[in-house]
Each structure stands twice: as C-alpha cells, then as structure tokens.
Design an enzyme around this catalytic site. Structure first.
Site, PDB file in Angstrom:
ATOM      1  N   HIS A   1       0.889  -1.231   0.098  1.00  0.00           N
ATOM      2  CA  HIS A   1      -0.347  -0.065   0.218  1.00  0.00           C
ATOM      3  C   HIS A   1       0.716   1.241  -0.403  1.00  0.00           C
ATOM      4  CE1 HIS A   1       1.158   0.787   4.120  1.00  0.00           C
ATOM      5  NE2 HIS A   1       0.981   0.208   4.118  1.00  0.00           N
ATOM      6  N   CYS A   2       0.329   2.531  -0.278  1.00  0.00           N
ATOM      7  CA  CYS A   2       1.056   3.654  -0.223  1.00  0.00           C
ATOM      8  C   CYS A   2      -0.199   4.851   0.467  1.00  0.00           C
ATOM      9  CB  CYS A   2       1.013   4.238  -1.581  1.00  0.00           C
ATOM     10  SG  CYS A   2      -0.105   4.752  -2.380  1.00  0.00           S
ATOM     11  N   THR A   3       0.336   5.790   0.656  1.00  0.00           N
ATOM     12  CA  THR A   3      -0.399   6.974   1.271  1.00  0.00           C
ATOM     13  C   THR A   3      -2.215   7.170   1.069  1.00  0.00           C
ATOM     14  OG1 THR A   3       0.782   8.334   1.793  1.00  0.00           O
ATOM     15  CG2 THR A   3      -0.355   8.770   2.438  1.00  0.00           C
TER      16      THR A   3
ATOM     17  N   THR B   1       0.804   2.174  -5.321  1.00  0.00           N
ATOM     18  CA  THR B   1       0.092   0.842  -5.048  1.00  0.00           C
ATOM     19  C   THR B   1      -0.530   0.894  -5.951  1.00  0.00           C
ATOM     20  OG1 THR B   1      -0.704   1.193  -3.129  1.00  0.00           O
ATOM     21  CG2 THR B   1      -1.826  -0.383  -4.352  1.00  0.00           C
TER      22      THR B   1
END
Length: 161
Positions: free
Chosen positions: A54-56, A62
């Site tokens: 994941h990312c922010t 992602t």
C-alpha cells in the site's frame, strides 16, 4: 505528493492541470520506487502471500505496483487498466471540511488528486512501451523477473481450473 505539485497558488489549479501533472509524474514512480517493487516481487516469489502492499492514498504507488504485478501475471492490459480505475469506484473523498492543503484546492482539483484518471496509468505503460523490449524487458531488467521467475509467479498465483 511532493513531486506531483504544481507551481503557484493551489487555489488556482484546475482539474486539467492536476491531471496533466499527475500523468507526468506517474512514470517517475517506476524508478523512484523500483526497490520497493522489486521487494514485492521477491516476497511473492518466495511464497510470502497473502501480501499487503500500500501507499498513503492506496492508488498511486500501489496502483503502479498492482499494474506491474498483473502485467507479470499475463493479465491483458485492458483488464489491468480497468482494475486500476476501480479506485474511483471504491475510494471516496474525505468527508467534512477540508483542512490544510486540501482546503486550498477547488473540489475539481482535489478530486483529480484524490482519484485516478486513465491518463495516469497510461503514462506508466507508455513509458515502459517506449523502452526497448517493452514490458517483458522492463520486468526482466528493472524487476529482476526472468522467464523462470514469471513462470513461478504465474504458477503460484493464477487459479488453475
């Protein structure tokens, strides 16, 4: 989001300006996060699944990582793009009164940052396609996935019916 910023007052940014900037920035993610994408593939090849990545915002880094993985698995590009665009269906803008950076943006510009646009992922694929050997060579040289590694990924993660 730092590299995705435009010059000037965020209150003056249009949706189209944000989309153009995001599309220009997306190909940079291939190099900027290459080590993380390689680590993702290494973990998958080692059978370390399920694997969360994941990312922010859950759509930019992602989304590119998922597109690379689906491409390595042999998923047709149109399906990869459709999968990427599902972020707009399953992700909503934050509710309540925007604060900080988000409060400065018009709703249209904020939507371009918070959502996805086909032009973002198309820019990644165009960048890869311009390289000699296209996706196959990119996966081999940048991600370390030779034919045997791709065959192993497909063996491990594709449903056999």
């Amino acid at each position: 989001m730092r590299g995705m910023m435009l010059p000037g007052d965020p209150g003056s940014w249009t949706r189209e300006q944000v989309v153009e900037r995001m599309a220009a920035t997306y190909p940079q993610l291939l190099e900027q996060f290459r080590d993380q994408y390689r680590r993702m593939f290494a973990q998958l090849l080692a059978g370390q699944a399920p694997l969360a990545f994941h990312c922010t915002a859950g759509k930019d880094r992602t989304g590119v990582g998922a597109a690379l993985l689906l491409s390595a698995l042999g998923v047709p590009r149109a399906t990869v793009i459709d999968d990427y665009l599902l972020s707009n269906r399953y992700t909503t803008m934050p509710t309540g009164t925007p604060t900080g950076f988000w409060a400065k943006l018009s709703p249209a510009a904020a939507g371009a940052f918070a959502g996805v646009d086909r032009r973002y992922i198309d820019a990644v694929f165009a960048d890869i396609d311009r390289r000699p050997g296209g996706m196959a060579r990119y996966l081999k040289e940048a991600m370390g996935l030779d034919r045997a590694a791709i065959a192993r990924l497909r063996h491990l993660y594709l449903t056999r019916g």
